[in-house]
Motif scaffolding. Structure first.
Motif, short mmCIF file in Angstrom:
data_model
loop_
_atom_site.label_atom_id
_atom_site.label_comp_id
_atom_site.label_asym_id
_atom_site.label_seq_id
_atom_site.Cartn_x
_atom_site.Cartn_y
_atom_site.Cartn_z
N PRO A 167 0.82 -1.22 0.00
CA PRO A 167 0.00 0.00 0.00
C PRO A 167 0.85 1.27 0.00
O PRO A 167 0.51 2.24 -0.69
CB PRO A 167 -0.83 -0.13 1.29
CG PRO A 167 -0.90 -1.59 1.53
CD PRO A 167 0.43 -2.14 1.11
N ALA A 168 1.95 1.26 0.76
CA ALA A 168 2.81 2.45 0.81
C ALA A 168 3.54 2.64 -0.51
O ALA A 168 3.64 3.76 -1.03
CB ALA A 168 3.80 2.32 1.96
N VAL A 169 4.06 1.56 -1.08
CA VAL A 169 4.78 1.63 -2.35
C VAL A 169 3.83 2.05 -3.46
O VAL A 169 4.16 2.89 -4.32
CB VAL A 169 5.43 0.28 -2.67
CG1 VAL A 169 6.02 0.28 -4.08
CG2 VAL A 169 6.52 -0.05 -1.65
N ARG A 170 2.63 1.50 -3.46
CA ARG A 170 1.63 1.82 -4.48
C ARG A 170 1.31 3.31 -4.49
O ARG A 170 1.29 3.96 -5.55
CB ARG A 170 0.36 1.02 -4.22
CG ARG A 170 -0.79 1.27 -5.21
CD ARG A 170 -2.04 0.61 -4.69
NE ARG A 170 -2.42 1.16 -3.40
CZ ARG A 170 -3.11 0.50 -2.46
NH1 ARG A 170 -3.50 -0.75 -2.68
NH2 ARG A 170 -3.42 1.08 -1.31
N ASP A 171 1.08 3.88 -3.34
CA ASP A 171 0.75 5.30 -3.27
C ASP A 171 1.97 6.16 -3.60
O ASP A 171 1.84 7.21 -4.26
CB ASP A 171 0.23 5.66 -1.87
CG ASP A 171 -1.14 5.06 -1.59
OD1 ASP A 171 -1.81 4.62 -2.56
OD2 ASP A 171 -1.53 5.00 -0.41
N ALA A 172 3.15 5.75 -3.15
CA ALA A 172 4.36 6.54 -3.38
C ALA A 172 4.71 6.61 -4.86
O ALA A 172 5.21 7.63 -5.35
CB ALA A 172 5.53 5.95 -2.59
#
Length: 262
Positions: A93-98
């Motif tokens: 989720p963090a990588v996707r948004d970043a």
């Protein structure tokens, strides 16, 4: 359908992810340099030395393929380092948004996905049109398409699964894990603080000028402003750049497979 269903409010679209931290001009230039300069050094300095040291057929092509693959893999590593430093995690989720790896979102209605994917069609047509524009001739020793179509390339790749694997890695990091994640996943979402609403234009120009390893491609690559940068920024999704740019990789991998299977 019940009376209560008719009165129920329409479902609201999911909340828009917050913008990532913005880069300053120096940091944008530094990330650009960390992508462009290694590719230029590998192309113009390392490749000739490596080609002279190699024995066997297609030494120049082998050296160039190897060096460009190393440079593109380095860009993938750079993306991982920058994401880790910013988010402190590799959780999806963090990588996707970043990296703007979400489904596209309409800036007017908040609509997510669906018909917005049709923007890929005109973007792909613009990207394909680059191949038909007048261009600076590609040096014969740097023309991958020419090499694949030459008797030397066909003889070298016939049954050569080892070098097919190299071409496959190069293609994946060229248009998915390397260039696109760096320019449309890392840089584009973080350039508005410096360039404002023209961030997508600046991103496309930076991407064109990144091609120091093949400067003859810079003029036509400026069209990538419309094919890759604009849809990615407009709909806040790096998938547009990844999918459109990957059309090039599909062609190269398909040609290589056909030669290997001969």
């Amino acid at each position: 359908m019940t009376h209560g269903d008719l009165l129920a409010p329409a479902p609201t679209p999911p909340a828009e992810p917050a913008d990532p931290p913005q880069y300053g001009a120096r940091r944008i230039a530094a990330v650009w340099a960390l992508a462009a300069l290694p590719m230029a050094v590998l192309s113009w300095l390392v490749t000739p030395v490596l080609a002279a040291a190699l024995d066997g057929p297609a030494a120049g092509a082998r050296a160039l393929l190897a060096c460009m693959t190393v440079g593109l893999v380095w860009q993938g590593v750079l993306v991982l380092v920058l994401v880790r430093r910013e988010t402190g995690t590799f959780r999806w989720p963090a990588v996707r948004d970043a990296l703007w790896l979400n489904r596209p979102r309409s800036p007017r209605t908040g609509r997510v996905g669906g018909r917005l994917w049709w923007v890929l069609v005109p973007a792909a047509l613009v990207f394909a049109a680059e191949q038909f524009l007048p261009a600076i001739p590609t040096p014969t020793d740097r023309d991958l398409g020419g090499f694949l179509g030459s008797p030397e390339g066909q003889s070298f790749l016939a049954g050569n699964w080892r070098w097919f694997a190299v071409v496959l890695v190069l293609a994946v990091f060229n248009t998915v894990l390397g260039e696109e994640l760096l320019f449309r996943g890392i840089l584009l979402p973080r350039m508005r603080g410096v360039f404002g609403r023209a961030d997508w234009v600046a991103n496309g120009v930076l991407f064109a000028c990144y091609h120091l390893h093949m400067p003859w491609a810079i003029p036509t690559a400026l069209l990538d402003v419309f094919a890759l940068s604009w849809p990615s920024r407009r709909f806040r999704s790096a998938w547009f750049g990844i999918v459109v740019h990957s059309l090039q990789s599909v062609v190269i991998v398909g040609m290589t497979v056909a030669l290997v299977l001969r």
